[in-house]
Write a protein that holds these residues in place. Structure first.
Motif, mmCIF file in Angstrom:
data_model
loop_
_atom_site.group_PDB
_atom_site.id
_atom_site.type_symbol
_atom_site.label_atom_id
_atom_site.label_comp_id
_atom_site.label_asym_id
_atom_site.label_seq_id
_atom_site.Cartn_x
_atom_site.Cartn_y
_atom_site.Cartn_z
ATOM 1 N N TYR A 75 8.886 -3.305 -1.587
ATOM 2 C CA TYR A 75 8.057 -2.217 -0.691
ATOM 3 C C TYR A 75 6.727 -2.984 -0.254
ATOM 4 C CZ TYR A 75 5.904 2.299 -0.145
ATOM 5 O OH TYR A 75 5.090 3.594 0.479
ATOM 6 N N ASN A 76 7.084 -3.393 0.998
ATOM 7 C CA ASN A 76 5.950 -4.280 1.465
ATOM 8 C C ASN A 76 5.307 -3.900 2.968
ATOM 9 O OD1 ASN A 76 8.190 -6.385 -0.014
ATOM 10 N ND2 ASN A 76 6.175 -6.686 -0.447
ATOM 11 N N ASN A 77 4.259 -4.398 3.267
ATOM 12 C CA ASN A 77 3.802 -4.440 4.454
ATOM 13 C C ASN A 77 3.808 -5.897 5.139
ATOM 14 O OD1 ASN A 77 3.237 -1.628 4.826
ATOM 15 N ND2 ASN A 77 1.240 -1.931 4.020
ATOM 16 N N PHE A 78 4.356 -5.989 6.126
ATOM 17 C CA PHE A 78 4.270 -7.614 6.620
ATOM 18 C C PHE A 78 4.950 -7.381 8.451
ATOM 19 C CE2 PHE A 78 4.916 -12.246 5.401
ATOM 20 C CZ PHE A 78 4.298 -12.437 6.374
ATOM 21 N N TYR A 79 3.883 -6.667 9.027
ATOM 22 C CA TYR A 79 4.334 -6.179 10.238
ATOM 23 C C TYR A 79 5.020 -7.605 11.255
ATOM 24 C CZ TYR A 79 2.532 -1.762 9.774
ATOM 25 O OH TYR A 79 2.324 -0.387 9.260
ATOM 26 N N CYS A 133 -3.696 -0.662 -1.619
ATOM 27 C CA CYS A 133 -3.342 -0.608 -0.303
ATOM 28 C C CYS A 133 -4.115 0.619 0.559
ATOM 29 C CB CYS A 133 -1.972 -0.218 0.240
ATOM 30 S SG CYS A 133 -1.624 -0.195 2.190
ATOM 31 N N THR A 168 -2.524 -16.250 9.996
ATOM 32 C CA THR A 168 -1.033 -16.313 9.610
ATOM 33 C C THR A 168 0.046 -16.663 10.546
ATOM 34 O OG1 THR A 168 -0.412 -14.119 9.671
ATOM 35 C CG2 THR A 168 -2.073 -14.443 8.000
ATOM 36 N N ARG A 220 -0.802 -17.178 0.344
ATOM 37 C CA ARG A 220 -1.585 -15.846 0.664
ATOM 38 C C ARG A 220 -2.753 -15.646 0.125
ATOM 39 N NH1 ARG A 220 1.011 -10.364 -1.233
ATOM 40 N NH2 ARG A 220 -1.155 -9.584 -0.754
ATOM 41 N N GLY A 228 -5.850 -3.476 0.894
ATOM 42 C CA GLY A 228 -4.818 -4.561 0.812
ATOM 43 C C GLY A 228 -4.450 -5.371 2.159
ATOM 44 N N PHE A 229 -5.237 -4.594 3.325
ATOM 45 C CA PHE A 229 -4.889 -5.476 4.477
ATOM 46 C C PHE A 229 -5.797 -6.487 4.762
ATOM 47 C CE2 PHE A 229 -7.841 -2.142 5.731
ATOM 48 C CZ PHE A 229 -9.016 -2.767 6.549
ATOM 49 N N SER A 231 -5.691 -8.904 2.616
ATOM 50 C CA SER A 231 -5.337 -10.047 1.952
ATOM 51 C C SER A 231 -4.006 -10.634 2.726
ATOM 52 C CB SER A 231 -4.683 -9.443 0.522
ATOM 53 O OG SER A 231 -5.654 -9.133 -0.190
ATOM 54 N N ALA A 232 -4.302 -11.508 3.636
ATOM 55 C CA ALA A 232 -3.592 -12.200 4.774
ATOM 56 C C ALA A 232 -2.488 -12.969 3.919
ATOM 57 C CB ALA A 232 -4.266 -12.825 5.621
HETATM 58 N N1 MTE Z 1 -0.612 -10.159 6.338
HETATM 59 C C1 MTE Z 1 0.194 -10.403 7.288
HETATM 60 N N2 MTE Z 1 0.167 -11.575 7.900
HETATM 61 N N3 MTE Z 1 0.978 -9.137 7.882
HETATM 62 C C2 MTE Z 1 0.836 -8.228 7.439
HETATM 63 O O1 MTE Z 1 1.241 -7.151 8.143
HETATM 64 N N4 MTE Z 1 -0.229 -6.546 5.665
HETATM 65 C C3 MTE Z 1 -1.141 -6.261 4.920
HETATM 66 C C4 MTE Z 1 -1.381 -7.421 3.748
HETATM 67 N N5 MTE Z 1 -1.258 -8.767 4.552
HETATM 68 C C5 MTE Z 1 0.104 -7.740 6.198
HETATM 69 C C6 MTE Z 1 -0.797 -8.909 5.610
HETATM 70 C C7 MTE Z 1 -1.234 -5.219 4.146
HETATM 71 S S1 MTE Z 1 -1.541 -3.509 5.143
HETATM 72 C C8 MTE Z 1 -1.062 -5.080 2.727
HETATM 73 S S2 MTE Z 1 -1.261 -3.402 1.907
HETATM 74 C C9 MTE Z 1 -0.789 -6.182 2.033
HETATM 75 O O2 MTE Z 1 -0.390 -7.328 2.798
HETATM 76 C C10 MTE Z 1 0.850 -5.915 1.277
HETATM 77 O O3 MTE Z 1 0.987 -6.842 0.498
HETATM 78 P P1 MTE Z 1 2.394 -6.937 -0.461
HETATM 79 O O4 MTE Z 1 3.549 -6.700 0.798
HETATM 80 O O5 MTE Z 1 2.428 -8.189 -0.962
HETATM 81 O O6 MTE Z 1 2.117 -5.610 -1.292
#
Ligand code: MTE
Length: 312
Positions: A75-79, A133, A168, A220, A228-229, A231-232
């Motif tokens: 369950y992740n965010n990694f656009y 987040c 990144t 990271r 959380g955003f 935390s690159a």
């Molecule tokens: N870092 C990159 N390069 N791209 C991203 O989309 N999403 C951010 C952050 N770092 C993101 C990113 C967001 S919104 C969050 S909440 C966290 O990564 C999610 O980390 P997780 O998927 O390990 O929980």
């Protein structure tokens, strides 16, 4: 002009939860199997050792149960990959080695590290941190890695450097990079005193294994007092500068996402409350704490910055 476009991590809590429930148990178990295969490919003794040798750093206690790995890795965010919480499957093709980390800007020792060489020069340890987040979901994860302050000591930023910026990876496996709306690459930043704070933690492992690609492997950052955003993930460049950088989400929506982005339950996001958070796995709702509960370690960073928008 601000283009308003709904992004995955802006979905209201009421819509996020059913999506999580859609991941049935079978899919989760299949995911865990695939992950351990990915882990075996990139597993390195240096990443695994600290967790086993010394146990987690006792200075930082989570006060909560660990999130089961099957939830935090699926369950992740990694656009850069795509804007779905299910992006972990696509990320498995993203190669984690060799990995170069460029250090440039206002620094005495600009250089490009091979990640494995850098890891021989730092002290690795394990830390259990809560992660909150901005979308209101939260997890508790045993990370391994090293304090960012150790890297600062190696590369020696100049006194003129006031900020540090993280850039990144952009890779051919990341189809989200073709989305024209986003100002790639993903960038994030910290003030120098935040970067030097012991809590700022460069992460290479989680749950005693290398960080999988979907969680930002092989390198990271974890900044648990911030949303959380900040935390690159999958960091390839660190730049020291005297100018406050415009960061990725701040550039897209400055009215909703700021540079400081410290967690505060009393300062709502313009479109939802930040008072409570949903724990991944149990979906239990619990109260959110200021600085995500880490105020003892970080609140002092902001005592002279009261005029800034510290909590968005
Ligand atoms: N870092 C990159 N390069 N791209 C991203 O989309 N999403 C951010 C952050 N770092 C993101 C990113 C967001 S919104 C969050 S909440 C966290 O990564 C999610 O980390 P997780 O998927 O390990 O929980």
């Amino acid at each position: 002009m601000l283009i308003v476009r709904r992004r995955g991590w802006e979905i209201p809590e009421s819509r996020v939860t059913p999506e999580a429930l859609m991941l049935n148990r079978r899919a989760l178990l299949a995911g865990a199997g695939a992950l351990s295969i990915g882990g075996a490919v990139t597993a390195r003794a240096e990443d695994l050792a600290p967790a086993k040798a010394t146990g987690p750093n006792p200075k930082y206690t989570a006060g909560r149960e660990l999130t089961d790995e099957k939830f935090s890795t699926t369950y992740n965010n990694f656009y850069e990959f795509n804007d779905s919480k299910n992006m972990w499957k696509e990320a498995q093709a993203f190669k984690q080695r060799p990995w170069a980390l460029k250090i440039d800007g206002m620094v005495k020792q600009p250089r490009t590290y091979d990640l494995d060489d850098l890891l021989k020069q730092v002290q690795l340890e394990e830390r259990i941190y809560r992660h909150r987040c901005v979308e209101t979901w939260a997890m508790t994860v045993p990370w391994s890695g090293f304090a960012l302050s150790q890297l600062l000591a190696l590369v020696e930023p100049l006194a003129s450097a006031k900020y540090v910026m993280f850039e990144t990876a952009q890779d051919k496996t990341m189809r989200g990079l073709n989305a024209p709306f986003y100002p790639w690459p993903y960038t994030e930043g910290l003030a120098m005193d935040e970067a030097a704070n012991d809590m700022a933690f460069m992460v290479t492992g989680m749950y005693g294994k290398p960080v999988p690609p979907q969680n930002g492997g092989p390198l990271r950052i974890a900044l648990p007092w911030k949303y959380g955003f900040k935390s690159a993930k999958s960091i390839v460049k660190i730049t020291f500068t005297d100018k406050k950088p415009t960061t990725f989400w701040e550039g897209i929506g400055p009215g909703e996402y700021g540079f400081w982005a410290n967690v505060n339950p009393t300062v709502p996001h313009p479109r939802w409350s930040q008072a409570r958070e949903r724990l991944l796995g149990s979906n239990e709702m619990v109260p959110t704490q200021i600085y995500n509960g880490y105020g003892d370690f970080v609140a002092g960073l902001y005592s002279d910055r009261k005029s800034e928008k510290l909590f968005m």
